[in-house]
Design a protein around this motif. Structure first.
Motif, PDB file in Angstrom:
ATOM      1  N   GLN A  16       0.828  -1.206   0.000  1.00 13.37           N
ATOM      2  CA  GLN A  16       0.000   0.000   0.000  1.00 13.37           C
ATOM      3  C   GLN A  16       0.862   1.255   0.000  1.00 13.37           C
ATOM      4  OE1 GLN A  16      -3.494  -0.291  -0.194  1.00 13.37           O
ATOM      5  NE2 GLN A  16      -3.160   1.829  -0.812  1.00 13.37           N
ATOM      6  N   GLU A 261      -1.286   9.105   2.573  1.00 12.11           N
ATOM      7  CA  GLU A 261      -2.596   8.719   2.069  1.00 12.11           C
ATOM      8  C   GLU A 261      -2.704   7.196   1.953  1.00 12.11           C
ATOM      9  OE1 GLU A 261      -4.991  11.231  -1.067  1.00 12.11           O
ATOM     10  OE2 GLU A 261      -3.904   9.643  -2.098  1.00 12.11           O
ATOM     11  N   THR A 264      -3.087   5.729   5.398  1.00 13.51           N
ATOM     12  CA  THR A 264      -4.435   5.990   5.910  1.00 13.51           C
ATOM     13  C   THR A 264      -5.437   4.987   5.357  1.00 13.51           C
ATOM     14  OG1 THR A 264      -3.882   8.343   6.016  1.00 13.51           O
ATOM     15  CG2 THR A 264      -6.198   7.765   6.241  1.00 13.51           C
ATOM     16  N   LYS A 265      -5.244   4.564   4.118  1.00 13.15           N
ATOM     17  CA  LYS A 265      -6.146   3.581   3.515  1.00 13.15           C
ATOM     18  C   LYS A 265      -6.085   2.242   4.251  1.00 13.15           C
ATOM     19  CE  LYS A 265      -6.209   5.557  -1.137  1.00 13.15           C
ATOM     20  NZ  LYS A 265      -5.794   5.395  -2.551  1.00 13.15           N
ATOM     21  N   ILE A 266      -4.960   1.995   4.926  1.00 11.16           N
ATOM     22  CA  ILE A 266      -4.826   0.752   5.683  1.00 11.16           C
ATOM     23  C   ILE A 266      -5.498   0.868   7.044  1.00 11.16           C
ATOM     24  CG2 ILE A 266      -3.186  -0.834   6.767  1.00 11.16           C
ATOM     25  CD1 ILE A 266      -1.174  -0.082   4.625  1.00 11.16           C
ATOM     26  N   TYR A 268      -7.376   3.602   8.410  1.00  8.89           N
ATOM     27  CA  TYR A 268      -8.684   4.254   8.521  1.00  8.89           C
ATOM     28  C   TYR A 268      -9.118   4.693   7.132  1.00  8.89           C
ATOM     29  CZ  TYR A 268     -12.378   7.145  10.590  1.00  8.89           C
ATOM     30  OH  TYR A 268     -13.595   7.690  10.944  1.00  8.89           O
ATOM     31  N   PRO A 269      -9.593   3.766   6.301  1.00  6.71           N
ATOM     32  CA  PRO A 269      -9.893   4.057   4.893  1.00  6.71           C
ATOM     33  C   PRO A 269     -10.845   5.234   4.689  1.00  6.71           C
ATOM     34  CG  PRO A 269     -10.033   1.703   5.321  1.00  6.71           C
ATOM     35  CD  PRO A 269      -9.885   2.368   6.654  1.00  6.71           C
ATOM     36  N   GLU A 270     -11.779   5.442   5.630  1.00  9.20           N
ATOM     37  CA  GLU A 270     -12.763   6.510   5.472  1.00  9.20           C
ATOM     38  C   GLU A 270     -12.115   7.894   5.409  1.00  9.20           C
ATOM     39  OE1 GLU A 270     -12.807   4.181   7.722  1.00  9.20           O
ATOM     40  OE2 GLU A 270     -14.681   3.040   7.545  1.00  9.20           O
ATOM     41  N   SER A 272      -9.070   8.526   4.052  1.00  2.81           N
ATOM     42  CA  SER A 272      -7.994   8.600   3.059  1.00  2.81           C
ATOM     43  C   SER A 272      -8.155   9.761   2.080  1.00  2.81           C
ATOM     44  CB  SER A 272      -7.904   7.278   2.287  1.00  2.81           C
ATOM     45  OG  SER A 272      -9.110   7.028   1.590  1.00  2.81           O
TER      46      SER A 272
END
Length: 296
Positions: A16, A261, A264-266, A268-270, A272
């Protein structure tokens, strides 16, 4: 046994991060063009996203109508876009340099709407397919993930262009003339330098950077007249965080925020899609000039 960090496999995190670096490469390329134009011309170029799209659509048109391959359009698209940039600077931007920044922002916003409107009326808003060149298809096993060769090329090409631009502006005589010409054009002209022409070429160069990024993005994103809209908002945030007009700050911040970014997707995806703006708010509270900007 697979190593985990906070319950997440290390391989998933590294993959990621690498994908985030690809997004960061686009952020760095676009924010670099913005920083060049603002730092040397003092213009907030809101048309940058539309010119990014212009480069991508030109690449598609070259393939579709002229049969030109990716490598040819990687050279031709920035040149055509630079020519358009020269025309914009000579006929419109030149008259607002001494006015408030808001005039440049409004003018370039109008240019954006015109460019996007022209392409939207011709191609609609659905995406146009553009394939990666055959030499960059496939993928490479890097141990923790299967890395698409084209995405690796995007990162390498972006880093190469970014560092070459930084060196040109910060470490060469031409760059010194450019910086001096924006601060005291009369003195620079006394040395026989044509400052208006230098300013025009600088804007054309900034536009060429946007178009180059557009061609790089064409096989990754769907080529669409609206492809620059959302991206340019993030890129403006990157420029503000790095420091308005800071070449080095734009490069480092663009790459770093792409990685942030991705992380963050890993976790807390909301968040990102908004983490860049949270970082911008924090940076502006602590250092209004940006991380690499000069305090006045």
């Amino acid at each position: 046994m697979m190593t985990e960090i906070f319950g997440i496999p290390l391989s998933a995190m590294l993959s990621q991060l690498l994908l985030g670096l690809v997004n960061g490469a686009f952020y760095a390329m676009l924010s670099l063009g913005l920083a060049v134009i603002f730092g040397l011309l003092n213009v907030i170029n809101f048309a940058h996203g539309a010119l990014f799209m212009f480069g991508a659509v030109l690449a598609w048109m070259g393939m579709e109508y002229l049969g030109l391959n990716y490598w040819a359009m990687l050279v031709l698209s920035p040149l055509v876009a630079a020519t358009l940039g020269v025309f914009i600077e000579k006929t419109m931007l030149r008259w607002i340099y001494k006015l408030d920044h808001i005039y440049g922002l409004l003018l370039t916003l109008g240019i954006t709407l015109v460019i996007e409107g022209v392409f939207r009326s011709r191609f609609g808003v659905s995406g146009l397919p553009y394939s990666a060149p055959e030499s960059l298809t496939g993928a490479t096993d890097v141990g923790f993930m299967i890395l698409p060769n084209y995405r690796a090329w995007v990162v390498a090409a972006s880093l190469g262009v970014c560092m070459a631009t930084w060196y040109l502006i910060e470490k060469t005589k031409l760059g010194a003339y450019l910086r001096a010409g924006t601060e005291n054009p009369k003195i620079v002209e006394s040395f026989g330098v044509n400052v208006p022409r230098m300013v025009t070429l600088t804007y054309g160069f900034g536009v060429a950077l946007a178009a180059f990024a557009g061609v790089l993005a064409a096989p990754v994103m769907q080529v669409s007249p609206l492809m620059g809209q959302n991206l340019i908002i993030v890129v403006f945030a990157v420029v503000v965080i790095g420091g308005m007009g800071s070449i080095f700050g734009s490069i480092v911040t663009g790459l770093s925020l792409g990685v942030v970014e991705g992380l963050t997707k890993i976790f807390y995806p909301e968040a990102s899609s908004t983490v860049v703006f949270f970082v911008m708010v924090i940076v502006l509270m602590l250092r209004p000039a940006g991380l690499f900007g000069r305090e006045k």
